[in-house]
Design a protein around this motif. Structure first.
Motif, PDB file in Angstrom:
ATOM      1  N   GLY A  83      59.865  42.397   4.859  1.00 14.45           N
ATOM      2  CA  GLY A  83      60.421  43.727   5.026  1.00 14.45           C
ATOM      3  C   GLY A  83      60.918  43.977   6.433  1.00 14.45           C
ATOM      4  N   GLU A  84      61.477  45.186   6.632  1.00 20.67           N
ATOM      5  CA  GLU A  84      62.030  45.561   7.915  1.00 20.67           C
ATOM      6  C   GLU A  84      61.524  46.930   8.332  1.00 20.67           C
ATOM      7  N   GLY A  85      61.493  47.170   9.647  1.00 22.59           N
ATOM      8  CA  GLY A  85      61.166  48.486  10.177  1.00 22.59           C
ATOM      9  C   GLY A  85      59.836  49.015   9.684  1.00 22.59           C
ATOM     10  N   MET A  86      59.847  50.251   9.194  1.00 17.97           N
ATOM     11  CA  MET A  86      58.642  50.916   8.747  1.00 17.97           C
ATOM     12  C   MET A  86      58.080  50.282   7.475  1.00 17.97           C
ATOM     13  N   ASN A  87      58.907  49.512   6.772  1.00 19.54           N
ATOM     14  CA  ASN A  87      58.467  48.869   5.530  1.00 19.54           C
ATOM     15  C   ASN A  87      57.919  47.460   5.750  1.00 19.54           C
ATOM     16  N   ARG A  88      57.857  47.008   6.978  1.00 11.47           N
ATOM     17  CA  ARG A  88      57.366  45.655   7.256  1.00 11.47           C
ATOM     18  C   ARG A  88      55.874  45.562   6.917  1.00 11.47           C
ATOM     19  N   ARG A  89      55.542  44.533   6.164  1.00 11.18           N
ATOM     20  CA  ARG A  89      54.147  44.308   5.772  1.00 11.18           C
ATOM     21  C   ARG A  89      53.724  42.927   6.248  1.00 11.18           C
ATOM     22  N   TYR A  90      52.489  42.819   6.679  1.00 17.99           N
ATOM     23  CA  TYR A  90      51.958  41.561   7.199  1.00 17.99           C
ATOM     24  C   TYR A  90      50.903  41.002   6.236  1.00 17.99           C
ATOM     25  N   ARG A  91      50.860  39.697   6.165  1.00 20.54           N
ATOM     26  CA  ARG A  91      49.873  39.002   5.328  1.00 20.54           C
ATOM     27  C   ARG A  91      49.468  37.708   6.028  1.00 20.54           C
ATOM     28  N   LEU A  92      48.456  37.055   5.475  1.00 25.58           N
ATOM     29  CA  LEU A  92      48.025  35.771   6.046  1.00 25.58           C
ATOM     30  C   LEU A  92      49.122  34.734   5.876  1.00 25.58           C
ATOM     31  N   GLU A 111      40.820  38.791   9.642  1.00 26.66           N
ATOM     32  CA  GLU A 111      39.841  39.270   8.660  1.00 26.66           C
ATOM     33  C   GLU A 111      40.373  40.502   7.940  1.00 26.66           C
ATOM     34  N   ALA A 112      41.041  41.393   8.670  1.00 29.25           N
ATOM     35  CA  ALA A 112      41.606  42.591   8.056  1.00 29.25           C
ATOM     36  C   ALA A 112      42.672  42.227   7.030  1.00 29.25           C
ATOM     37  N   LEU A 113      43.560  41.302   7.396  1.00 23.87           N
ATOM     38  CA  LEU A 113      44.611  40.869   6.471  1.00 23.87           C
ATOM     39  C   LEU A 113      44.024  40.192   5.240  1.00 23.87           C
ATOM     40  N   ALA A 114      42.924  39.484   5.438  1.00 26.28           N
ATOM     41  CA  ALA A 114      42.275  38.801   4.309  1.00 26.28           C
ATOM     42  C   ALA A 114      41.703  39.796   3.306  1.00 26.28           C
ATOM     43  N   SER A 115      41.434  41.015   3.744  1.00 27.26           N
ATOM     44  CA  SER A 115      40.836  42.011   2.863  1.00 27.26           C
ATOM     45  C   SER A 115      41.864  42.774   2.045  1.00 27.26           C
ATOM     46  N   ALA A 116      43.149  42.575   2.332  1.00 23.89           N
ATOM     47  CA  ALA A 116      44.203  43.294   1.619  1.00 23.89           C
ATOM     48  C   ALA A 116      44.309  42.816   0.171  1.00 23.89           C
ATOM     49  N   GLU A 117      44.763  43.694  -0.692  1.00 25.19           N
ATOM     50  CA  GLU A 117      44.974  43.325  -2.087  1.00 25.19           C
ATOM     51  C   GLU A 117      46.074  42.273  -2.179  1.00 25.19           C
ATOM     52  N   PRO A 118      45.934  41.280  -3.083  1.00 24.07           N
ATOM     53  CA  PRO A 118      46.953  40.237  -3.219  1.00 24.07           C
ATOM     54  C   PRO A 118      48.341  40.833  -3.470  1.00 24.07           C
ATOM     55  N   GLY A 119      49.331  40.339  -2.719  1.00 28.38           N
ATOM     56  CA  GLY A 119      50.705  40.766  -2.920  1.00 28.38           C
ATOM     57  C   GLY A 119      51.093  42.055  -2.231  1.00 28.38           C
ATOM     58  N   THR A 120      50.159  42.683  -1.522  1.00 34.41           N
ATOM     59  CA  THR A 120      50.471  43.976  -0.896  1.00 34.41           C
ATOM     60  C   THR A 120      50.725  43.861   0.595  1.00 34.41           C
ATOM     61  N   GLY A 121      49.906  43.119   1.317  1.00 27.98           N
ATOM     62  CA  GLY A 121      50.029  43.041   2.753  1.00 27.98           C
ATOM     63  C   GLY A 121      49.579  44.340   3.409  1.00 27.98           C
ATOM     64  N   MET A 122      49.726  44.416   4.732  1.00 26.57           N
ATOM     65  CA  MET A 122      49.314  45.604   5.476  1.00 26.57           C
ATOM     66  C   MET A 122      50.358  45.947   6.532  1.00 26.57           C
ATOM     67  N   SER A 123      50.499  47.219   6.815  1.00 27.02           N
ATOM     68  CA  SER A 123      51.405  47.655   7.871  1.00 27.02           C
ATOM     69  C   SER A 123      50.696  47.549   9.217  1.00 27.02           C
ATOM     70  N   VAL A 124      51.458  47.656  10.301  1.00 30.72           N
ATOM     71  CA  VAL A 124      50.864  47.638  11.635  1.00 30.72           C
ATOM     72  C   VAL A 124      49.858  48.772  11.777  1.00 30.72           C
ATOM     73  N   THR A 125      50.218  49.926  11.250  1.00 31.84           N
ATOM     74  CA  THR A 125      49.334  51.093  11.346  1.00 31.84           C
ATOM     75  C   THR A 125      48.016  50.837  10.632  1.00 31.84           C
ATOM     76  N   GLU A 126      48.082  50.210   9.455  1.00 33.13           N
ATOM     77  CA  GLU A 126      46.869  49.926   8.692  1.00 33.13           C
ATOM     78  C   GLU A 126      45.998  48.898   9.401  1.00 33.13           C
ATOM     79  N   VAL A 127      46.624  47.886   9.989  1.00 29.46           N
ATOM     80  CA  VAL A 127      45.873  46.867  10.731  1.00 29.46           C
ATOM     81  C   VAL A 127      45.204  47.504  11.936  1.00 29.46           C
ATOM     82  N   ALA A 128      45.949  48.321  12.646  1.00 32.23           N
ATOM     83  CA  ALA A 128      45.406  48.983  13.836  1.00 32.23           C
ATOM     84  C   ALA A 128      44.207  49.848  13.469  1.00 32.23           C
ATOM     85  N   SER A 129      44.346  50.614  12.384  1.00 31.79           N
ATOM     86  CA  SER A 129      43.258  51.494  11.958  1.00 31.79           C
ATOM     87  C   SER A 129      42.030  50.690  11.539  1.00 31.79           C
ATOM     88  N   ARG A 130      42.253  49.608  10.780  1.00 25.43           N
ATOM     89  CA  ARG A 130      41.143  48.786  10.289  1.00 25.43           C
ATOM     90  C   ARG A 130      40.385  48.120  11.440  1.00 25.43           C
TER      91      ARG A 130
END
Length: 270
Positions: free
Chosen positions: A71-80, A27-46
């Motif tokens: 992406g890799e490392g700190m730049n890794r972004r997750y999406r559906l 559900e958190a990933l579904a709320s992200a803006e198209p094309g942006t994704g979310m970091s682990v930190t953002e998912v954890a916070s949400r």
């Protein structure tokens, strides 16, 4: 799901915390803006999780194709993930239009007092596949599997109104426009003008156009792609039903059609 609903569900002995956590992450990933994704930190916070819990959940979901990453490392972004597309398609194929529509039709009949029906387009005619009868003393003879002409019935006109004018004319050429009563529209141009009103109102009225003494109000159904998949209607004996009452019934049928369409996944354009 509200926080109160979550709390109530979590108190059940059937509640599986890890599954709930996975659902919250999706559900958190579904709320992200198209094309942006979310970091682990953002998912954890949400989701109110630790970074390690968020990462392990994302890792597991990624294994099943329900989550993808870039992406890799700190730049890794997750999406559906595209695995959800496959599951969504399978869910749509398992939906029965009749099962979805029936409880809404039952409520429509209870609300209006008129028999309600569900039909699909088959060979240019509306074919009734389900109906809810009323309990009035005077009954209209309605039959399952009945075929209704497109130009003079509430169901048929509701389906026609979902087509562009060119396609409407092609259907009329194949099926014809036989006169059923003195009120039947038999001129294509007149019918096209009438269908423009149907599109504006959201419902079609058959005011003794198919059978004398009988009226019908129909409205189209749409699926998650916005495609017309059928129509519903109410039918009754026209015993001095005033115009305001016809309009009231039309809105009731239209609202019921909207509810069924939403249950099929349809989202109206804003």
């Amino acid at each position: 799901m509200t926080n109160e609903d979550r709390k109530t569900a979590a108190e059940s002995r059937y509640w599986v915390g890890s599954v709930a956590r996975a659902a919250e992450v999706l559900e958190a990933l579904a709320s992200a803006e198209p094309g942006t994704g979310m970091s682990v930190t953002e998912v954890a916070s949400r989701c109110g999780l630790s970074k390690s819990a968020a990462f392990s959940t994302l890792y597991t979901l990624r294994h099943y194709g329900l989550v993808a990453d870039d992406g890799e490392g700190m730049n890794r972004r997750y999406r559906l993930g595209m695995g959800l597309t496959r599951l969504g398609w399978r869910a749509q194929t398992q939906i029965s239009l009749r099962d979805i529509a029936r409880p809404v039709l039952a409520e429509l009949t209870r609300e209006t007092g008129y028999a309600s029906r569900l039909a699909v387009d088959e060979s240019d005619q509306a074919v009734v596949i389900d109906q809810i009868e009323n309990r009035e003393r005077i009954q209209v003879d309605l039959r399952m599997g009945a075929r209704e002409l497109p130009h003079c019935t509430g169901l048929g006109k509701a389906l026609l109104a979902e087509m562009p004018d060119r396609q409407v004319l092609e259907v009329l050429k194949r099926v014809g426009m036989p006169r059923r009563t003195d009120r039947t529209i038999t001129d294509p141009k007149t019918l096209l003008a009438h269908l423009r009103d149907v599109r504006t109102l959201g419902y079609a009225l058959d005011d003794e156009e198919d059978a004398e003494g009988v009226f019908c109000v129909g409205s189209a159904l749409r699926n998650h792609r916005g495609e017309c998949v059928g129509a519903i209607s109410i039918t009754g004996v026209n015993v001095d039903v005033p115009t305001w009452r016809q309009q009231e019934l039309g809105r009731a049928v239209r609202d019921a059609a909207v509810e069924i369409s939403q249950r099929l996944g349809y989202v109206a354009a804003s």
